[in-house]
Design an enzyme around this catalytic site. Structure first.
Site, PDB file in Angstrom:
ATOM      1  N   CYS A  59       5.218   6.042   2.284  1.00 21.31           N
ATOM      2  CA  CYS A  59       4.444   5.391   1.815  1.00 21.31           C
ATOM      3  C   CYS A  59       2.619   5.358   1.375  1.00 21.31           C
ATOM      4  O   CYS A  59       2.448   4.935   2.736  1.00 21.31           O
ATOM      5  CB  CYS A  59       4.832   3.842   2.487  1.00 21.31           C
ATOM      6  SG  CYS A  59       3.600   2.299   1.354  1.00 21.31           S
ATOM      7  N   CYS A  62       0.868   1.909   2.661  1.00 27.48           N
ATOM      8  CA  CYS A  62       1.100   2.390   4.514  1.00 27.48           C
ATOM      9  C   CYS A  62      -0.314   3.704   4.591  1.00 27.48           C
ATOM     10  O   CYS A  62      -0.666   2.912   6.385  1.00 27.48           O
ATOM     11  CB  CYS A  62       2.308   2.832   4.952  1.00 27.48           C
ATOM     12  SG  CYS A  62       4.020   1.808   4.091  1.00 27.48           S
TER      13      CYS A  62
END
Length: 432
Positions: A59, A62
């Site tokens: 991600c 993230c």
């Protein structure tokens, strides 16, 4: 008899080993804890306040969040009441993700005494620290000495206003401590000296003192201590006398029920603009039914130009935070030597109704208050749609087998596009 004793000893040893193996131990060393099924329950039970980042390695959002958490972790761990930061690879530990209803990454949960709340605050390290200190605090803190008051003010920092009730009953302000928890610190001082009264500039009790360290402002309320009057005082002091307009302060101003007297300058960092804000503060003190703010064209041109900046700057308008604003006849521009008189003339004209209603020529100003969706997102969506159309076109062109990316690959691709297209990292950004 000896066999029975040996059996008992062995049982005790095994029991100690069993419990020792099950109970996870954590060191508060300022590092981000790595959690999984084996230790997350122990971590939540061990710490009063723990922020858990449920992430996926692929991600993009993230990856951008990780170094911010690494930077914030040692600062939060060093507090008198530590706030611990941890993370869970939710892509790997799918049962934990399901348990906590994680369906997008990153999902950030703040556990206060074991109770989870989704964290939607800022993600930059310094802002995250300031926000979490307030979010995890008591609704109203009880202070029982001069040193307790001073420590409370020092640890609160400068990000949020501070309210201290001297000689007040906690119940009088508790409801405001709950209602405005995310916007201010609230406390009640039960025992304090006359020296402290001098320090915080009040001469009788009970008194509610508001401090805004970021803007070096202090105000005192002596009553009446009824809900309506108390809340008016709290609301008026959640924001400074003169608000520097930004995307963040616009949200705070939007929540305030008062109209805003907005002053537009060329550059708010210029010395003459700073001198002007001093005059605006004096006007704001005498007109507490209005919010006073200022914005520089250099700082926020797209916002400022909605107010017809062809007029000579600085200029003043009255804005109700919708798509209309009021211009005072013969008092738009306050350019000149005697700006204090011009400000008074503007306010007098507004009070007497000598105004002209104008409408923004550009898009709604709500877009400036809610910036979570901007033109870059439009570009991303257009790009994704174009790719899908292209895939569909090739699919119709023949019977050859075309692999379709799985959910993880698709999300990974989407994250990469988002990361490439946007440099701004906003609270709430997630990958599905």
């Amino acid at each position: 008899m000896m066999r029975m004793r040996v059996s008992v000893v062995l049982s005790v040893v095994l029991l100690i080993q069993f419990w020792g193996g099950e109970a996870a131990t954590f060191s508060v060393d300022g590092k981000v804890l790595i959690l999984d099924e084996s230790n997350i329950d122990s971590a939540i039970a061990t710490f009063d306040h723990i922020l858990v980042d449920f992430y996926a390695p692929w991600c993009g959002h993230c990856k951008r969040l990780a170094p911010e958490l690494d930077a914030a972790a040692p600062v939060l761990a060093a507090l008198n009441k530590p706030i611990i930061i941890a993370k869970v690879d939710a892509d790997k530990h799918t049962r934990l993700a399901k348990k906590y209803d994680v369906d997008a990454y990153p999902t950030i949960l703040l556990f206060n005494h074991g109770i989870p709340t989704e964290y939607r605050g800022p993600r930059k390290a310094d802002l995250l620290v300031r926000y979490l200190k307030k979010f995890a605090a008591s609704d109203v803190t009880i202070l029982d000495s001069d040193s307790a008051v001073n420590t409370f003010v020092e640890e609160a920092g400068t990000f949020f206003p501070i309210f201290i009730g001297f000689g007040l009953n906690k119940t009088l302000i508790e409801k405001f401590g709950i209602k405005y928890k995310k916007n201010a610190w609230f406390s009640v001082a039960k025992d304090f000296s006359e020296d402290l009264m001098v320090l915080y500039d009040f001469d009788k009790i009970p008194a509610l003192v508001s401090l805004n360290p970021q803007y070096n402002e202090r105000n005192t309320f002596y009553g009446p201590f009824e809900d309506e009057f108390l809340e008016d005082f709290v609301r008026q002091n959640l924001i400074p006398l003169v608000v520097p307009v930004s995307y963040e302060t616009l949200k705070l101003v939007k929540a305030d029920g008062r109209k805003i007297v907005l002053t537009i300058v060329e550059d708010e960092d210029e010395e003459r603009s700073k001198e002007l804000t001093k005059l605006l503060k004096a006007a704001a003190s005498a007109n507490r039914d209005l919010v006073f703010g200022y914005v520089g064209v250099k700082q926020m041109e797209e916002f400022a130009e909605q107010f017809d900046i062809d007029t000579k700057l600085p200029k003043m308008v009255v804005w109700d935070k919708n798509d209309d604003y009021l211009s005072v006849v013969d008092s738009e521009s306050i350019e000149g030597e005697d700006q204090a008189t011009q400000i008074s003339k503007f306010l007098e004209g507004y009070r007497e109704g000598r105004t002209i209603k104008k409408t923004f020529s550009g898009p709604s100003l709500m877009r400036y208050i809610h910036r979570s969706f901007d033109i870059r997102m439009v570009y991303i969506i257009v790009f994704v749609v174009a790719v899908l159309i292209l895939i569909q076109t090739f699919s119709k062109g023949g019977d050859d087998y075309h692999p379709v990316p799985n959910q993880v690959q698709a999300d990974h691709a989407s994250s990469s596009v988002s990361e490439a297209e946007s440099k701004e990292y906003k609270p709430g950004d997630k990958d599905d």
